[in-house]
Design a protein around this motif. Structure first.
Motif, PDB file in Angstrom:
ATOM      1  N   THR A 120       0.816  -1.204   0.000  1.00 16.48           N
ATOM      2  CA  THR A 120       0.000   0.000   0.000  1.00 16.48           C
ATOM      3  C   THR A 120       0.859   1.268   0.000  1.00 16.48           C
ATOM      4  N   THR A 121       0.371   2.269  -0.699  1.00 17.49           N
ATOM      5  CA  THR A 121       0.992   3.600  -0.648  1.00 17.49           C
ATOM      6  C   THR A 121      -0.009   4.611  -0.113  1.00 17.49           C
ATOM      7  N   GLY A 141      -4.272   1.871   4.975  1.00 14.61           N
ATOM      8  CA  GLY A 141      -3.884   2.707   3.845  1.00 14.61           C
ATOM      9  C   GLY A 141      -5.082   3.309   3.135  1.00 14.61           C
ATOM     10  N   ILE A 142      -6.235   3.291   3.796  1.00 13.07           N
ATOM     11  CA  ILE A 142      -7.469   3.731   3.143  1.00 13.07           C
ATOM     12  C   ILE A 142      -7.550   5.254   3.101  1.00 13.07           C
ATOM     13  N   ARG A 143      -7.680   5.764   1.895  1.00 16.10           N
ATOM     14  CA  ARG A 143      -7.778   7.203   1.663  1.00 16.10           C
ATOM     15  C   ARG A 143      -9.182   7.625   1.250  1.00 16.10           C
ATOM     16  N   ASP A 144      -9.945   6.682   0.676  1.00 11.75           N
ATOM     17  CA  ASP A 144     -11.285   6.987   0.180  1.00 11.75           C
ATOM     18  C   ASP A 144     -12.284   5.969   0.693  1.00 11.75           C
ATOM     19  N   ASN A 167      -0.091   5.320  -7.180  1.00  9.83           N
ATOM     20  CA  ASN A 167      -1.546   5.485  -7.049  1.00  9.83           C
ATOM     21  C   ASN A 167      -2.314   4.244  -7.506  1.00  9.83           C
ATOM     22  N   LEU A 168      -1.813   3.077  -7.108  1.00  7.29           N
ATOM     23  CA  LEU A 168      -2.562   1.839  -7.276  1.00  7.29           C
ATOM     24  C   LEU A 168      -2.846   1.279  -5.889  1.00  7.29           C
TER      25      LEU A 168
END
Length: 337
Positions: free
Chosen positions: A46-47, A79-82, A310-311
């Motif tokens: 994760t990024t 790693g959750i952004r959305d 961004n994957l």
């Protein structure tokens, strides 16, 4: 004699067709297994561009501030952004009455207090069947206008973006592209995201599968690219792949991720749908598909084609996810050994 010869002729051709189908199936299985070979690089993980689909209870009044507090504890270490919060579905004519999301304003307030760095998009969709059995007819301009108006209303309410999930959308469907274009104009620079069908793994596979299931399971690479060009994020629903083994599902994820990386511009986000649910349409999929296999497939694809910042993984879905699903997300993707 003539009837017997005809029967033998039909049976002979049926056996040939069956043999060819079996051979192609074995070739495809072998190719998927080869895709899943090797070891992922240590950096392939994760990024911080992951996502989570969330159910309707968050906006209809069933969930409270305490529920947001509890989820926040989990998500802060991820790693959750959305997150995509189900706020529909649209009515058959494309309308989206406000009484479908009566607690949305409160939810957004609670969310911003606890998780200000995680964007919240309104997850909106409906069955697409041309209006035949009560589903949407995207070819109808008035329906598209109402869809865009509903999306704008939620954007104006305070959502950070719109996440569409219309199924099934035929390959090459122009009205769906018009919905995306209209929504972009309506919500401006806010996030526009879409759950996509799987990408045709090899040329020619879309049509025979369409004959079997009655609709497009795959989008051709060209149409997938058109959708990606009109959005900020594409979340590929890689689950329900009909693969019977974890290694084959993992290979399927590798293939989908590699195809997507070759089609989606670097400035846009690719999300690999990871099955955090356990009521698959095909029974064997409960055995074959997992968050861990999706993570392993994404890591192998990144190792071969990346790095790409961004994957990410998109977990489907919060209300069905088990502790084991969350553990697999943590150990196979966020902090792999």
């Amino acid at each position: 004699m003539t009837i017997r010869r005809t029967i033998r002729h039909v049976l002979r051709w049926a056996m040939i067709v069956l043999a060819v189908a079996l051979a192609l199936g074995l070739i495809a299985a072998g190719a998927l297994r080869l895709q899943f070979a090797g070891s992922p690089a240590a950096w392939a993980r994760t990024t911080g561009h992951d996502a989570l689909w969330m159910g309707h209870a968050w906006v209809d009044g069933r969930k409270t501030a305490a529920d947001v507090d509890a989820l926040a504890v989990r998500l802060r270490q991820s790693g959750i952004r959305d997150v995509y919060v189900h706020s529909g579905p649209f009515d058959a004519d494309g309308a989206l009455p406000a009484d479908k999301y009566p607690n949305a304003a409160n939810f957004l307030k609670w969310w911003r207090e606890k998780l200000p760095g995680v964007r919240v998009s309104a997850w909106l969709g409906q069955v697409v069947d041309g209006g035949v059995q009560g589903g949407l007819d995207l070819a109808d301009p008035a329906t598209r206008t109402r869809i865009v108006a509903g999306a704008k209303a939620l954007s104006d309410l305070g959502f950070d973006g719109v996440h569409y999930d219309f199924e099934p959308v035929p390959d090459g469907d122009r009205p769906f592209l018009d919905v995306l274009t209209g929504t972009r104009q309506a919500i401006g620079s806010k996030l526009l995201s879409v759950a996509t069908q799987q990408i045709e793994p090899l040329p020619g596979m879309r049509f025979p599968l369409r004959l079997i299931v009655g609709h497009d399971k795959y989008w051709t690479p060209g149409y997938f690219r058109q959708v990606a060009d009109l959005t900020d994020q594409v979340a590929i629903m890689t689950y329900d792949s009909w693969t019977p083994l974890p290694s084959l599902y993992g290979g399927h994820v590798v293939r989908q991720a590699k195809l997507a990386m070759g089609l989606v511009p670097e400035d846009k986000t690719i999300l690999i749908g990871a099955p955090a649910y356990h009521d698959h349409l095909v029974g064997l999929s409960d055995f074959a598909e997992s968050v861990e296999a999706a993570a392993d497939g994404a890591r192998l694809a990144l190792t071969d084609e990346g790095p790409r910042s961004n994957l990410g993984l998109a977990l489907y879905v919060d209300f069905a996810a088990t502790e084991e699903d969350w553990k697999e997300y943590e150990t196979a993707w966020v902090r792999p050994g």
